[in-house]
Write a protein that holds these residues in place. Structure first.
Motif, short mmCIF file in Angstrom:
data_model
loop_
_atom_site.label_atom_id
_atom_site.label_comp_id
_atom_site.label_asym_id
_atom_site.label_seq_id
_atom_site.Cartn_x
_atom_site.Cartn_y
_atom_site.Cartn_z
N GLU A 1 -11.95 -109.59 58.24
CA GLU A 1 -10.52 -109.61 58.60
C GLU A 1 -9.66 -109.99 57.40
O GLU A 1 -8.58 -109.43 57.18
CB GLU A 1 -10.28 -110.60 59.75
CG GLU A 1 -10.75 -110.10 61.11
CD GLU A 1 -10.26 -111.00 62.23
OE1 GLU A 1 -9.08 -111.38 62.22
OE2 GLU A 1 -11.07 -111.33 63.11
N LEU A 2 -10.15 -110.95 56.63
CA LEU A 2 -9.42 -111.35 55.43
C LEU A 2 -9.34 -110.21 54.43
O LEU A 2 -8.30 -109.99 53.79
CB LEU A 2 -10.08 -112.57 54.79
CG LEU A 2 -9.85 -113.91 55.46
CD1 LEU A 2 -10.65 -115.01 54.78
CD2 LEU A 2 -8.35 -114.27 55.46
N GLU A 3 -10.43 -109.48 54.29
CA GLU A 3 -10.43 -108.34 53.36
C GLU A 3 -9.39 -107.31 53.76
O GLU A 3 -8.62 -106.82 52.93
CB GLU A 3 -11.83 -107.71 53.33
CG GLU A 3 -11.92 -106.52 52.38
CD GLU A 3 -13.32 -105.91 52.36
OE1 GLU A 3 -13.58 -105.08 51.47
OE2 GLU A 3 -14.13 -106.26 53.24
N GLU A 4 -9.34 -107.00 55.06
CA GLU A 4 -8.37 -106.03 55.54
C GLU A 4 -6.93 -106.53 55.34
O GLU A 4 -6.05 -105.78 54.90
CB GLU A 4 -8.61 -105.76 57.03
CG GLU A 4 -7.68 -104.70 57.62
CD GLU A 4 -7.96 -104.45 59.09
OE1 GLU A 4 -7.16 -103.71 59.71
OE2 GLU A 4 -8.96 -104.97 59.62
N ALA A 5 -6.71 -107.81 55.63
CA ALA A 5 -5.36 -108.38 55.49
C ALA A 5 -4.91 -108.39 54.03
O ALA A 5 -3.75 -108.08 53.73
CB ALA A 5 -5.33 -109.79 56.08
N LEU A 6 -5.81 -108.75 53.13
CA LEU A 6 -5.47 -108.79 51.71
C LEU A 6 -5.16 -107.39 51.17
O LEU A 6 -4.23 -107.20 50.38
CB LEU A 6 -6.61 -109.43 50.91
CG LEU A 6 -6.79 -110.94 51.10
CD1 LEU A 6 -8.09 -111.41 50.46
CD2 LEU A 6 -5.61 -111.70 50.50
N LEU A 7 -5.92 -106.42 51.60
CA LEU A 7 -5.67 -105.05 51.17
C LEU A 7 -4.35 -104.53 51.72
O LEU A 7 -3.60 -103.83 51.02
CB LEU A 7 -6.82 -104.13 51.61
CG LEU A 7 -8.17 -104.34 50.89
CD1 LEU A 7 -9.26 -103.49 51.52
CD2 LEU A 7 -8.02 -104.00 49.40
N MET A 8 -4.04 -104.89 52.97
CA MET A 8 -2.77 -104.48 53.56
C MET A 8 -1.59 -105.13 52.83
O MET A 8 -0.49 -104.58 52.81
CB MET A 8 -2.73 -104.86 55.05
CG MET A 8 -3.67 -104.03 55.92
SD MET A 8 -3.18 -102.30 56.01
CE MET A 8 -1.67 -102.40 56.93
N ALA A 9 -1.82 -106.31 52.24
CA ALA A 9 -0.77 -106.99 51.48
C ALA A 9 -0.68 -106.48 50.05
O ALA A 9 0.00 -107.09 49.22
CB ALA A 9 -1.02 -108.49 51.50
N ASP A 10 -1.37 -105.37 49.76
CA ASP A 10 -1.38 -104.75 48.43
C ASP A 10 -1.95 -105.67 47.35
O ASP A 10 -1.51 -105.64 46.20
CB ASP A 10 0.04 -104.29 48.04
CG ASP A 10 0.30 -102.86 48.51
OD1 ASP A 10 -0.56 -102.30 49.20
OD2 ASP A 10 1.35 -102.30 48.18
#
Length: 401
Positions: A138-147
């Motif tokens: 989940e953290l990986e997805e959130a960090l990627l979404m935050a560019d």
């Protein structure tokens, strides 16, 4: 006769600092690397130390000469005089340190509010979470979404796993704190103070794409420089856009600073004239506003290189700073701009604007991992006080609440 000699030397030393003080700023929330090197306070306590040593030698020493007491007598005297001296010098230091705290606290609130969209997407992963693979996913997805970018995301997650293991974290709240530490450590290489005064004038060339907030950032920077006591000269080298020249004229009038401009003139010629005028008038800073352009516009990028070359003809050491203003809302596009402008000009610093309300604030992590160019200032709004110096710890705390 020996006493007047030392008295003359301190009198000469304080007379010299006023000249550099005009261009080298005292420590503040904005600037403060230079003056700490040459502080007049340390030599001052040396004079009182020499004074107490002289009296005990003249009066008590001849009477105590026959006895064994005289040798120990000089030893305690310097010890007593040395102890209070450091106590007095250290006292003002803590007093000055807490002063900027309230200002930075207010700024931290603005930054936290501005980064809420980016932070909420990341902190949501910690709600009712267990420390397992699902949390890291989940953290990986959130960090990627935050560019944050792939490389920075991989680095942060690897670093986070190591911190969780070494600290034996048992709940998600602890992991959140450790992630803030990891982000702060990743961003720390971007921390750097803008030094003004090493060169007179200090020539700062500012570039950026249209709409990034370049001219507005120059106006805010001009105001802060003027508040610090620097004399500023603006160069309106953005001759393609009439509105840019008018906008800079407004900032010059608002900040009561001089400006060199030519309607429809050659940008390189305007820059050349401005640097020469800055030298002739003894200005501390010359700020050169260049035309906004995309890195894909080869002819305009070539013109930027020409401005840099022409400025160097007016002053062989210039430009001393080449800043790129980037829009924090553009995410990975901002990273692409940093790459392109750095390759063309050799950037020395960044100004990141419009971080208020963005969901792509993680781009600073991507820049730190792939193109670690110092971030001098970040902006979270249109007001003058909404542009401040960059601090990695503050940014990480604001990002994760």
């Amino acid at each position: 006769m020996p006493s007047p000699a030392p008295a003359e030397t301190p009198a000469e030393s304080p007379a010299e600092p006023p000249a550099p003080a005009k261009s080298v700023f005292s420590p503040s929330t904005w600037f403060g690397g230079k003056p700490a090197v040459a502080e007049p306070p340390p030599p001052a306590p040396v004079a009182p130390v020499a004074a107490p040593v002289a009296p005990p030698v003249t009066a008590p020493m001849p009477e105590l000469a026959p006895t064994v007491a005289p040798p120990p007598a000089p030893a305690p005297a310097p010890v007593v005089s040395v102890v209070p001296a450091p106590v007095q010098t250290s006292a003002p230091a803590p007093a000055s340190a807490p002063e900027p705290a309230p200002e930075r606290t207010g700024w931290l609130g603005k930054l936290k509010s501005g980064l809420r969209k980016t932070g909420n997407s990341i902190t949501a992963a910690f709600v009712n979470a267990q420390i397992d693979d699902a949390l890291y996913e989940e953290l990986e997805e959130a960090l990627l979404m935050a560019d944050t970018g792939v490389k920075a995301t991989e680095h942060l997650l690897e670093d986070l796993r190591r911190r969780v293991k070494s600290n034996m974290a048992t709940d998600a709240a602890q992991v959140k704190v450790l992630l803030a530490d990891a982000i702060a450590d990743l961003l720390r290489p971007l921390e750097k103070s803008l030094v003004i005064g090493q060169y007179t004038p200090t020539v700062i060339m500012v570039a950026g794409v249209n709409g990034a907030g370049k001219t507005t950032s120059i106006g805010k920077l001009t105001k802060h420089l003027a508040n610090e006591g620097a004399s500023v000269l603006l160069a309106a080298a953005d001759t393609f856009r009439a509105a840019a020249r008018e906008q800079l004229l407004v900032w010059a009038d608002r900040n009561t600073v001089e400006i060199v401009s030519q309607e429809g003139g050659d940008p390189a010629a305007v820059s050349f004239d401005a640097v020469n005028a800055g030298k002739a008038r003894g200005k501390d800073v010359v700020l050169v506003d260049t035309a906004g352009r995309l890195p894909t516009q080869i002819h305009l990028m070539d013109e930027l290189k020409k401005i840099k070359r022409v400025v160097a003809r007016a002053d062989a050491t210039a430009p001393h700073e080449i800043l790129l203003v980037i829009d924090g809302n553009t995410g990975q596009n901002a990273l692409a701009q940093v790459r392109a402008f750095d390759e063309a000009l050799g950037l020395t610093g960044l100004v990141v604007t419009k971080l208020d309300g963005t969901a792509k604030g993680g781009v600073l992590c991507a820049i730190a991992r792939e193109r670690p160019i110092p971030v001098y200032f970040i902006g979270v709004g249109e007001k003058l006080e909404d542009l401040e110096t960059f601090d990695a710890r503050e940014f990480a705390q604001a990002l994760l609440g």
